[in-house]
Design a protein around this motif. Structure first.
Motif, PDB file in Angstrom:
ATOM      1  N   TYR A 222       0.869  -1.175   0.000  1.00 29.86           N
ATOM      2  CA  TYR A 222       0.000   0.000   0.000  1.00 29.86           C
ATOM      3  C   TYR A 222       0.907   1.228   0.000  1.00 29.86           C
ATOM      4  CZ  TYR A 222      -3.774  -3.146   1.408  1.00 29.86           C
ATOM      5  OH  TYR A 222      -4.699  -4.158   1.452  1.00 29.86           O
TER       6      TYR A 222
ATOM      7  N   LYS B  68      -2.683  12.531   0.826  1.00 35.11           N
ATOM      8  CA  LYS B  68      -3.600  11.548   0.237  1.00 35.11           C
ATOM      9  C   LYS B  68      -3.914  10.447   1.231  1.00 35.11           C
ATOM     10  CE  LYS B  68      -1.818  12.172  -4.468  1.00 35.11           C
ATOM     11  NZ  LYS B  68      -1.204  11.475  -5.638  1.00 35.11           N
ATOM     12  N   GLU B  69      -4.966   9.707   0.940  1.00 36.14           N
ATOM     13  CA  GLU B  69      -5.297   8.548   1.759  1.00 36.14           C
ATOM     14  C   GLU B  69      -4.444   7.352   1.322  1.00 36.14           C
ATOM     15  OE1 GLU B  69      -9.986   9.599   2.739  1.00 36.14           O
ATOM     16  OE2 GLU B  69      -9.465   7.808   1.599  1.00 36.14           O
ATOM     17  N   ARG B  70      -4.286   6.412   2.224  1.00 31.82           N
ATOM     18  CA  ARG B  70      -3.550   5.198   1.898  1.00 31.82           C
ATOM     19  C   ARG B  70      -4.320   4.420   0.837  1.00 31.82           C
ATOM     20  NH1 ARG B  70      -1.026   1.558   6.666  1.00 31.82           N
ATOM     21  NH2 ARG B  70      -0.404   3.678   7.219  1.00 31.82           N
ATOM     22  N   GLU B  71      -3.603   3.936  -0.179  1.00 34.00           N
ATOM     23  CA  GLU B  71      -4.246   3.179  -1.250  1.00 34.00           C
ATOM     24  C   GLU B  71      -3.523   1.859  -1.482  1.00 34.00           C
ATOM     25  OE1 GLU B  71      -4.059   4.808  -5.186  1.00 34.00           O
ATOM     26  OE2 GLU B  71      -1.897   5.181  -5.104  1.00 34.00           O
TER      27      GLU B  71
ATOM     28  N   GLN C 235       0.906   5.750   0.725  1.00 39.41           N
ATOM     29  CA  GLN C 235       0.213   6.974   1.135  1.00 39.41           C
ATOM     30  C   GLN C 235       1.060   8.160   0.715  1.00 39.41           C
ATOM     31  OE1 GLN C 235      -0.977   7.134   5.253  1.00 39.41           O
ATOM     32  NE2 GLN C 235      -2.445   8.759   4.840  1.00 39.41           N
TER      33      GLN C 235
END
Length: 120
Positions: A37, A43-46, A39
């Motif tokens: 993942y 930004k949000e963690r993706e 981040q």
């Protein structure tokens, strides 16, 4: 106790490559899915990529054809080969493992993260 430790991050120029590693250790009986993942700033963690114990893989569209996830079950290690890096790949990269340990499970464990910066 289970630990995941990432390594391999750093500063790279656009178009360059990096290889991230994540080694799991501790009271492990079996590791199921593993994944990477990220981040980015603000930004949000993706989710970036996942790999099953039988090596089935999935990728987010933005990294398909550039990143490759792999694993070595004997070493309890997952890798992320990143090629053709872009500035937008700049982020803290985290690995996650779904782990069955001596206390049961599976339980999700996270690494501490490793910084990847793509800049000229």
């Amino acid at each position: 106790q289970v630990q995941l430790v990432e390594s391999g991050g750093g500063l790279v120029q656009p178009g360059g490559s990096l290889r991230l590693s994540c080694a799991a250790s501790g009271s492990i009986i079996s590791i199921y899915d593993m994944g990477w993942y990220r981040q980015g700033p603000g930004k949000e963690r993706e989710l970036v990529a996942t790999i099953s114990r039988s090596h089935n893989t999935q990728y987010v569209d933005s990294v398909k054809g550039r990143f490759t996830i792999s694993r070595d079950n004997a070493k309890n290690t997952v890798y992320l080969q990143m090629n053709s890096l872009k500035p937008e790949d700049t982020a803290v990269y985290y690995c996650k493992g779904s782990i069955y340990g001596f206390r049961g499970g599976p339980t999700d464990y996270w690494g501490q993260g490793t910084q990847v910066t793509v800049s000229s």
